[in-house]
Design a protein around this motif. Structure first.
Motif, PDB file in Angstrom:
ATOM      1  N   SER A  95       0.651  -1.101  -0.060  1.00  0.00           N
ATOM      2  CA  SER A  95      -0.016   0.091  -0.003  1.00  0.00           C
ATOM      3  C   SER A  95       1.022   1.229   0.094  1.00  0.00           C
ATOM      4  CB  SER A  95      -0.850  -0.088   1.176  1.00  0.00           C
ATOM      5  OG  SER A  95      -1.932  -1.098   1.170  1.00  0.00           O
ATOM      6  N   LEU A  96       1.924   1.206  -0.892  1.00  0.00           N
ATOM      7  CA  LEU A  96       2.789   2.420  -0.875  1.00  0.00           C
ATOM      8  C   LEU A  96       2.125   3.669  -1.352  1.00  0.00           C
ATOM      9  CD1 LEU A  96       5.878   0.606  -2.339  1.00  0.00           C
ATOM     10  CD2 LEU A  96       5.979   1.799  -0.228  1.00  0.00           C
ATOM     11  N   LYS A  97       2.546   4.689  -0.860  1.00  0.00           N
ATOM     12  CA  LYS A  97       1.937   5.979  -0.860  1.00  0.00           C
ATOM     13  C   LYS A  97       3.305   7.017  -1.472  1.00  0.00           C
ATOM     14  CE  LYS A  97      -0.621   5.697   3.244  1.00  0.00           C
ATOM     15  NZ  LYS A  97      -0.960   6.137   4.649  1.00  0.00           N
ATOM     16  N   PRO A  98       2.934   8.065  -2.150  1.00  0.00           N
ATOM     17  CA  PRO A  98       3.748   8.974  -2.582  1.00  0.00           C
ATOM     18  C   PRO A  98       4.765   9.427  -1.686  1.00  0.00           C
ATOM     19  CG  PRO A  98       1.841   9.611  -3.779  1.00  0.00           C
ATOM     20  CD  PRO A  98       1.614   8.420  -2.639  1.00  0.00           C
ATOM     21  N   GLU A  99       4.237   9.614  -0.524  1.00  0.00           N
ATOM     22  CA  GLU A  99       5.182  10.340   0.609  1.00  0.00           C
ATOM     23  C   GLU A  99       6.221   8.999   1.376  1.00  0.00           C
ATOM     24  OE1 GLU A  99       1.680  10.392   0.569  1.00  0.00           O
ATOM     25  OE2 GLU A  99       0.760   9.899   2.539  1.00  0.00           O
ATOM     26  N   ASP A 100       6.085   7.887   0.573  1.00  0.00           N
ATOM     27  CA  ASP A 100       7.015   6.888   1.026  1.00  0.00           C
ATOM     28  C   ASP A 100       8.455   6.995   0.127  1.00  0.00           C
ATOM     29  OD1 ASP A 100       4.486   4.505   1.562  1.00  0.00           O
ATOM     30  OD2 ASP A 100       5.518   5.436   3.142  1.00  0.00           O
ATOM     31  N   THR A 101       8.373   7.889  -0.786  1.00  0.00           N
ATOM     32  CA  THR A 101       9.362   8.004  -1.630  1.00  0.00           C
ATOM     33  C   THR A 101      10.624   8.397  -0.934  1.00  0.00           C
ATOM     34  OG1 THR A 101       7.918   8.559  -3.622  1.00  0.00           O
ATOM     35  CG2 THR A 101      10.173   9.249  -3.754  1.00  0.00           C
ATOM     36  N   ALA A 102      11.564   7.738  -0.986  1.00  0.00           N
ATOM     37  CA  ALA A 102      12.824   7.995  -0.161  1.00  0.00           C
ATOM     38  C   ALA A 102      14.020   7.270  -0.744  1.00  0.00           C
ATOM     39  CB  ALA A 102      12.500   7.744   1.343  1.00  0.00           C
ATOM     40  N   VAL A 103      15.134   7.498   0.041  1.00  0.00           N
ATOM     41  CA  VAL A 103      16.336   6.484  -0.142  1.00  0.00           C
ATOM     42  C   VAL A 103      16.172   5.721   1.122  1.00  0.00           C
ATOM     43  CG1 VAL A 103      18.718   6.264  -0.311  1.00  0.00           C
ATOM     44  CG2 VAL A 103      17.663   8.003  -1.681  1.00  0.00           C
ATOM     45  N   TYR A 104      16.179   4.341   0.969  1.00  0.00           N
ATOM     46  CA  TYR A 104      16.264   3.548   2.199  1.00  0.00           C
ATOM     47  C   TYR A 104      17.520   2.836   2.372  1.00  0.00           C
ATOM     48  CZ  TYR A 104      11.035   3.877   2.111  1.00  0.00           C
ATOM     49  OH  TYR A 104       9.854   4.327   2.247  1.00  0.00           O
ATOM     50  N   TYR A 105      17.724   2.932   3.668  1.00  0.00           N
ATOM     51  CA  TYR A 105      18.988   2.473   4.178  1.00  0.00           C
ATOM     52  C   TYR A 105      19.029   1.467   5.038  1.00  0.00           C
ATOM     53  CZ  TYR A 105      20.742   6.804   2.479  1.00  0.00           C
ATOM     54  OH  TYR A 105      20.909   8.079   1.721  1.00  0.00           O
ATOM     55  N   CYS A 106      19.596   0.449   4.949  1.00  0.00           N
ATOM     56  CA  CYS A 106      19.681  -0.939   6.030  1.00  0.00           C
ATOM     57  C   CYS A 106      20.861  -0.436   6.912  1.00  0.00           C
ATOM     58  CB  CYS A 106      20.478  -2.228   5.241  1.00  0.00           C
ATOM     59  SG  CYS A 106      20.470  -3.408   6.086  1.00  0.00           S
ATOM     60  N   LYS A 107      20.540  -0.790   8.148  1.00  0.00           N
ATOM     61  CA  LYS A 107      21.773  -0.579   9.356  1.00  0.00           C
ATOM     62  C   LYS A 107      21.634  -1.493  10.390  1.00  0.00           C
ATOM     63  CE  LYS A 107      23.015   3.285  12.566  1.00  0.00           C
ATOM     64  NZ  LYS A 107      23.374   2.289  13.559  1.00  0.00           N
ATOM     65  N   VAL A 108      23.021  -1.762  10.853  1.00  0.00           N
ATOM     66  CA  VAL A 108      22.951  -2.418  12.153  1.00  0.00           C
ATOM     67  C   VAL A 108      22.591  -1.638  13.075  1.00  0.00           C
ATOM     68  CG1 VAL A 108      24.677  -3.689  13.731  1.00  0.00           C
ATOM     69  CG2 VAL A 108      24.803  -3.867  10.972  1.00  0.00           C
ATOM     70  N   LEU A 109      21.774  -2.009  14.119  1.00  0.00           N
ATOM     71  CA  LEU A 109      21.092  -1.154  15.106  1.00  0.00           C
ATOM     72  C   LEU A 109      22.111  -1.039  16.090  1.00  0.00           C
ATOM     73  CD1 LEU A 109      17.223  -1.690  15.079  1.00  0.00           C
ATOM     74  CD2 LEU A 109      18.521  -0.013  13.853  1.00  0.00           C
ATOM     75  N   GLY A 110      22.696   0.049  16.636  1.00  0.00           N
ATOM     76  CA  GLY A 110      23.678   0.074  17.488  1.00  0.00           C
ATOM     77  C   GLY A 110      25.270   0.045  16.954  1.00  0.00           C
ATOM     78  N   ARG A 111      25.955   0.182  17.464  1.00  0.00           N
ATOM     79  CA  ARG A 111      27.270   0.223  16.877  1.00  0.00           C
ATOM     80  C   ARG A 111      28.098  -1.152  17.335  1.00  0.00           C
ATOM     81  NH1 ARG A 111      29.335   6.457  18.461  1.00  0.00           N
ATOM     82  NH2 ARG A 111      27.869   7.259  17.200  1.00  0.00           N
TER      83      ARG A 111
END
Length: 117
Positions: A84-100
Motif C-alpha cells: 500500500s505504498l504512498k507517494p510520501e514513502d518516496t525516499a532513499v532506504y538504508y539498511c543499518k545494524v542497530l547500535g554500534r
C-alpha cells in the motif's frame, strides 16, 4: 569488513508493493538487531522499522500495518515488505545494524524507492 548491500528498490505506483532486501557480511548477523531507515528529499533520516536479534519488531507510526520487516539469519538477510505504498514513502532506504559494533555505525549505501501518484 562489515558490508550491507540493499536491493529491490525502484519505481512503483501508489497502492503497489515493493520488497527491499539487505545482505550482510562480515558480522555475526544473528547477534545484532537490524533496521531500515529512510531519507526523503529535504528531510531527516528516520527509522522505519527495526527487528531484534530475537525477531521482535517495531515500526514507525507512518508505516504500521503497511510495512513488514523480517530476517533470515541463515542467509544473513533482512527484508522490508512494503505494501500500500504512498507517494510520501518516496525516499532513499538504508539498511543499518542497530547500535554500534566496536564503536562504529554500519550503513548500507541506500536504495531509491519512488512511489508515483
Amino acid at each position: 569488513q562489515v558490508q550491507l548491500v540493499e536491493s529491490g528498490g525502484g519505481l512503483v505506483q501508489a497502492g503497489g508493493s515493493l520488497r527491499l532486501s539487505c545482505a550482510a557480511s562480515g558480522i555475526i548477523f544473528s547477534a545484532y538487531a537490524m533496521g531500515w531507515y529512510r531519507q526523503a528529499p529535504g528531510k531527516q533520516r528516520e527509522l522505519v522499522a527495526g527487528i531484534s536479534s530475537g525477531g521482535d519488531t517495531n515500526y514507525a507510526d507512518s508505516v504500521k500495518g503497511r510495512f513488514t520487516i523480517s530476517r533470515e539469519n541463515a542467509k544473513k538477510t533482512v527484508s522490508l515488505q512494503m505494501n500500500s505504498l504512498k507517494p510520501e514513502d518516496t525516499a532513499v532506504y538504508y539498511c543499518k545494524v542497530l547500535g554500534r559494533i566496536l564503536g562504529v555505525d554500519y550503513w548500507g549505501k541506500g536504495i531509491l524507492v519512488t512511489v508515483s501518484s
